[in-house]
Write an enzyme that holds these catalytic residues in place. Structure first.
Site, PDB file in Angstrom:
ATOM      1  N   ALA A  63       0.859  -1.175   0.000  1.00  0.00           N
ATOM      2  CA  ALA A  63       0.000   0.000   0.000  1.00  0.00           C
ATOM      3  C   ALA A  63       0.902   1.233   0.000  1.00  0.00           C
ATOM      4  O   ALA A  63       2.060   1.167   0.431  1.00  0.00           O
ATOM      5  CB  ALA A  63      -0.881  -0.011   1.231  1.00  0.00           C
ATOM      6  N   GLY A 106       0.441  -5.028   1.044  1.00  0.00           N
ATOM      7  CA  GLY A 106      -0.828  -5.075   0.318  1.00  0.00           C
ATOM      8  C   GLY A 106      -0.696  -5.695  -1.070  1.00  0.00           C
ATOM      9  O   GLY A 106      -1.657  -6.253  -1.606  1.00  0.00           O
ATOM     10  N   GLU A 109      -0.877  -9.283  -0.426  1.00  0.00           N
ATOM     11  CA  GLU A 109      -2.265  -9.568  -0.016  1.00  0.00           C
ATOM     12  C   GLU A 109      -3.191  -9.618  -1.237  1.00  0.00           C
ATOM     13  O   GLU A 109      -4.126 -10.415  -1.288  1.00  0.00           O
ATOM     14  CB  GLU A 109      -2.741  -8.521   0.994  1.00  0.00           C
ATOM     15  CG  GLU A 109      -2.040  -8.681   2.347  1.00  0.00           C
ATOM     16  CD  GLU A 109      -2.385  -7.579   3.337  1.00  0.00           C
ATOM     17  OE1 GLU A 109      -2.282  -6.398   2.957  1.00  0.00           O
ATOM     18  OE2 GLU A 109      -2.752  -7.893   4.477  1.00  0.00           O
ATOM     19  N   GLU A 129       4.924  -5.207   6.884  1.00  0.00           N
ATOM     20  CA  GLU A 129       4.204  -4.169   7.647  1.00  0.00           C
ATOM     21  C   GLU A 129       4.773  -3.973   9.046  1.00  0.00           C
ATOM     22  O   GLU A 129       4.811  -2.859   9.568  1.00  0.00           O
ATOM     23  CB  GLU A 129       2.707  -4.527   7.748  1.00  0.00           C
ATOM     24  CG  GLU A 129       1.924  -4.345   6.453  1.00  0.00           C
ATOM     25  CD  GLU A 129       1.932  -5.569   5.564  1.00  0.00           C
ATOM     26  OE1 GLU A 129       2.831  -6.433   5.718  1.00  0.00           O
ATOM     27  OE2 GLU A 129       1.056  -5.663   4.689  1.00  0.00           O
TER      28      GLU A 129
HETATM   29  N1  DAK Z   1       4.565   3.220  -0.866  1.00  0.00           N
HETATM   30  C1  DAK Z   1       4.947   4.400  -1.436  1.00  0.00           C
HETATM   31  N2  DAK Z   1       6.044   4.497  -2.191  1.00  0.00           N
HETATM   32  C2  DAK Z   1       6.795   3.417  -2.367  1.00  0.00           C
HETATM   33  C3  DAK Z   1       6.471   2.164  -1.799  1.00  0.00           C
HETATM   34  C4  DAK Z   1       5.295   2.092  -1.008  1.00  0.00           C
HETATM   35  N3  DAK Z   1       4.839   0.954  -0.457  1.00  0.00           N
HETATM   36  N4  DAK Z   1       7.398   1.276  -2.154  1.00  0.00           N
HETATM   37  C5  DAK Z   1       8.277   1.926  -2.929  1.00  0.00           C
HETATM   38  N5  DAK Z   1       7.935   3.223  -3.063  1.00  0.00           N
HETATM   39  C6  DAK Z   1       8.593   4.260  -3.821  1.00  0.00           C
HETATM   40  C7  DAK Z   1       9.835   4.756  -3.059  1.00  0.00           C
HETATM   41  O1  DAK Z   1       9.488   5.696  -2.068  1.00  0.00           O
HETATM   42  C8  DAK Z   1      10.608   5.351  -4.202  1.00  0.00           C
HETATM   43  O2  DAK Z   1      10.073   6.618  -4.516  1.00  0.00           O
HETATM   44  P1  DAK Z   1      11.040   7.882  -4.846  1.00  0.00           P
HETATM   45  O3  DAK Z   1      11.925   8.028  -3.658  1.00  0.00           O
HETATM   46  O4  DAK Z   1      11.780   7.456  -6.088  1.00  0.00           O
HETATM   47  O5  DAK Z   1      10.078   9.012  -5.076  1.00  0.00           O
HETATM   48  C9  DAK Z   1      10.329   4.446  -5.371  1.00  0.00           C
HETATM   49  O6  DAK Z   1       9.108   3.765  -5.029  1.00  0.00           O
HETATM   50  C10 DAK Z   1      11.393   3.403  -5.584  1.00  0.00           C
HETATM   51  O7  DAK Z   1      11.615   2.758  -4.343  1.00  0.00           O
HETATM   52  P2  DAK Z   1      13.071   2.586  -3.675  1.00  0.00           P
HETATM   53  O8  DAK Z   1      13.963   3.716  -4.057  1.00  0.00           O
HETATM   54  O9  DAK Z   1      12.865   2.335  -2.236  1.00  0.00           O
HETATM   55  O10 DAK Z   1      13.554   1.258  -4.429  1.00  0.00           O
HETATM   56  P3  DAK Z   1      14.533   0.132  -3.904  1.00  0.00           P
HETATM   57  O11 DAK Z   1      14.766  -0.759  -5.081  1.00  0.00           O
HETATM   58  O12 DAK Z   1      15.715   0.705  -3.193  1.00  0.00           O
HETATM   59  O13 DAK Z   1      13.689  -0.677  -2.800  1.00  0.00           O
HETATM   60  C11 DAK Z   1      11.712  -1.783  -1.944  1.00  0.00           C
HETATM   61  C12 DAK Z   1      12.547  -1.359  -3.195  1.00  0.00           C
HETATM   62  C13 DAK Z   1      10.411  -2.402  -2.436  1.00  0.00           C
HETATM   63  C14 DAK Z   1      12.499  -2.827  -1.155  1.00  0.00           C
HETATM   64  C15 DAK Z   1      11.461  -0.539  -1.052  1.00  0.00           C
HETATM   65  O14 DAK Z   1      10.915   0.496  -1.867  1.00  0.00           O
HETATM   66  C16 DAK Z   1      10.496  -0.805   0.054  1.00  0.00           C
HETATM   67  O15 DAK Z   1      10.852  -1.366   1.078  1.00  0.00           O
HETATM   68  N6  DAK Z   1       9.231  -0.346  -0.132  1.00  0.00           N
HETATM   69  C17 DAK Z   1       8.227  -0.448   0.920  1.00  0.00           C
HETATM   70  C18 DAK Z   1       7.715  -1.856   1.029  1.00  0.00           C
HETATM   71  C19 DAK Z   1       6.680  -1.992   2.148  1.00  0.00           C
HETATM   72  O16 DAK Z   1       6.972  -1.722   3.316  1.00  0.00           O
HETATM   73  N7  DAK Z   1       5.488  -2.393   1.771  1.00  0.00           N
HETATM   74  C20 DAK Z   1       4.376  -2.541   2.745  1.00  0.00           C
HETATM   75  C21 DAK Z   1       3.598  -1.243   2.821  1.00  0.00           C
HETATM   76  S1  DAK Z   1       2.333  -1.357   4.072  1.00  0.00           S
HETATM   77  C22 DAK Z   1      -5.268  -1.633   4.722  1.00  0.00           C
HETATM   78  C23 DAK Z   1      -4.715  -2.826   4.987  1.00  0.00           C
HETATM   79  C24 DAK Z   1      -3.436  -3.124   4.534  1.00  0.00           C
HETATM   80  C25 DAK Z   1      -2.716  -2.197   3.840  1.00  0.00           C
HETATM   81  C26 DAK Z   1      -3.287  -1.012   3.542  1.00  0.00           C
HETATM   82  C27 DAK Z   1      -4.573  -0.734   3.991  1.00  0.00           C
HETATM   83  N8  DAK Z   1      -6.604  -1.330   5.283  1.00  0.00           N
HETATM   84  C28 DAK Z   1      -7.268  -2.322   6.072  1.00  0.00           C
HETATM   85  C29 DAK Z   1      -7.216  -0.098   5.031  1.00  0.00           C
HETATM   86  C30 DAK Z   1      -1.368  -2.529   3.419  1.00  0.00           C
HETATM   87  C31 DAK Z   1      -0.262  -1.991   3.980  1.00  0.00           C
HETATM   88  C32 DAK Z   1       1.042  -2.104   3.299  1.00  0.00           C
HETATM   89  O17 DAK Z   1       1.187  -2.676   2.251  1.00  0.00           O
END
Ligand code: DAK
Length: 255
Positions: A63, A106, A109, A129
Site C-alpha cells: 500500500a 498489500g 495480499e 508491515e
Molecule cells: N509506498 C509508497 N512508495 C513506495 C512504496 C510504497 N509501499 N514502495 C516503494 N515506493 C517508492 C519509493 O518511495 C521510491 O520513490 P522515490 O523516492 O523514487 O520518489 C520508489 O518507489 C522506488 O523505491 P526505492 O527507491 O525504495 O527502491 P529500492 O529498489 O531501493 O527498494 C523496496 C525497493 C520495495 C524494497 C522498497 O521500496 C520498500 O521497502 N518499499 C516499501 C515496502 C513496504 O513496506 N510495503 C508494505 C507497505 S504497508 C489496509 C490494509 C493493509 C494495507 C493497507 C490498507 N486497510 C485495512 C485499510 C497494506 C499496507 C502495506 O502494504
C-alpha cells in the site's frame, strides 16, 4: 494522463495490469478503486473465463506509505482495501496472480486473494508491515495462515522478511516459478488451459473450495455434494463424459 490500471482482453482471458512504475506499483486508494472498477467490468462480461493480475516490472510494493503516514485510526479504516480484495477472491472465474519483482504488504495480499500464483524467478515476496509499526490488514493475517499454516505465516508476519520466489514456492505461497521473461507466456498458458475447461464446473469447484474453508467440515461436505450434483443438470457434464466415451476432445459451452 497516465493509466494506473490497464485491462486487456485476450479472447476468454482478462489481464489486469498495475502500471505505476515510479512507485513500484504501490497501491494508492486510486489504484485499488481502479482495480475494483475493472473487476466490476469483468464480472459483467460473460465471455471471460479466466483472469490474470500482474504488474509492470513489479507486482506491487505494498500500500502507498505516502497515503498512509498521517492517517489516524478512523481514516486508516476508511482506506479499506479488503472489499476489493474480497471481490477478487469471490469472483466466479479462476484468477492467477502473475508476480514479478516485488509483491510486498498489500501487494502480496492482493496476490493472496487470487486462486493461483505464478512468480518470475526474480520476484520477492513478503509482509513487511511490522517494520513500519503496523500489521497486515488486507487479508494477510487471515489468508496466509490458511494457505501455508500458522507457523510459517507467523514467521513471515512477525519477522517481516522477504522470500525469494523459490522460497515462496517451498512455503506453498506460489504454485510455480518461471523464467522472468516467460512470466506472462506461462500465466497465459495456464489461463488458456483453464479457459478450455467447463466454466461452470470450475466455478462450482472454486465455490466449494472457498466456502469449504469458512464452514465446518460437515457443512463443507454437504455443500460440495450439492454443487457436484447440480453439475449433472448441465450440458457440459454430458459433453465431458460423452467426449471421454467417444474418445474425442470435449467442446464445453459453459451451460
Ligand atoms: N509506498 C509508497 N512508495 C513506495 C512504496 C510504497 N509501499 N514502495 C516503494 N515506493 C517508492 C519509493 O518511495 C521510491 O520513490 P522515490 O523516492 O523514487 O520518489 C520508489 O518507489 C522506488 O523505491 P526505492 O527507491 O525504495 O527502491 P529500492 O529498489 O531501493 O527498494 C523496496 C525497493 C520495495 C524494497 C522498497 O521500496 C520498500 O521497502 N518499499 C516499501 C515496502 C513496504 O513496506 N510495503 C508494505 C507497505 S504497508 C489496509 C490494509 C493493509 C494495507 C493497507 C490498507 N486497510 C485495512 C485499510 C497494506 C499496507 C502495506 O502494504
Amino acid at each position: 494522463m497516465e493509466e494506473f490500471v490497464l485491462l486487456e482482453l485476450m479472447g476468454p482471458i482478462a489481464v489486469i495490469k498495475i502500471n505505476r512504475p515510479k512507485a513500484l506499483n504501490a497501491l494508492s486508494r486510486e489504484i485499488v478503486d481502479l482495480i475494483d472498477d475493472k473487476l466490476e467490468l469483468i464480472k459483467k462480461n460473460k465471455e471471460i473465463k479466466a483472469l490474470i493480475i500482474t504488474g509492470d516490472n513489479n507486482f506491487a510494493a505494498g500500500a502507498d506509505i505516502v497515503d498512509m503516514v498521517d492517517k489516524n485510526a478512523k481514516e486508516a479504516k476508511a482506506f479499506l482495501f479488503s472489499d476489493t480484495f474480497s471481490k477478487l477472491e469471490s469472483i466466479e472465474m479462476p484468477t492467477i496472480a502473475a508476480i514479478c519483482g516485488y509483491a510486498l504488504g498489500g501487494g502480496l495480499e492482493l496476490a493472496l486473494a487470487c486462486d493461483l500464483r505464478i512468480a518470475s524467478e526474480d520476484a520477492q515476496m513478503g509482509l513487511p508491515e511490522i517494520n513500519l509499526g503496523i500489521m497486515p490488514g488486507a487479508g494477510g493475517t487471515v489468508r496466509l495462515p490458511r494457505l501455508i499454516g500458522e507457523a510459517k505465516a507467523k514467521e513471515l508476519i512477525y519477522l517481516g522478511g522477504r522470500l525469494s520466489s523459490q522460497e515462496a514456492y517451498q512455503f506453498g505461497i506460489v504454485n510455480k516459478v518461471v523464467k522472468t521473461e516467460e512470466l506472462m507466456t506461462e500465466a497465459l498458458k495456464m489461463a488458456g488451459k483453464l479457459a478450455e475447461k467447463s466454466v461452470i464446473a470450475l466455478k462450482a469447484a472454486k465455490k466449494s473450495i472457498n466456502s469449504g474453508i469458512e464452514c465446518t467440515k460437515a457443512e463443507a461436505i454437504n455443500n460440495e455434494a450439492e454443487l457436484w450434483a447440480a453439475l449433472f443438470d448441465s450440458q457440459d457434464q454430458k459433453e465431458g463424459m460423452k467426449a471421454f466415451l467417444e474418445k474425442r476432445k470435449p467442446n464445453y459451452l459453459g451451460k
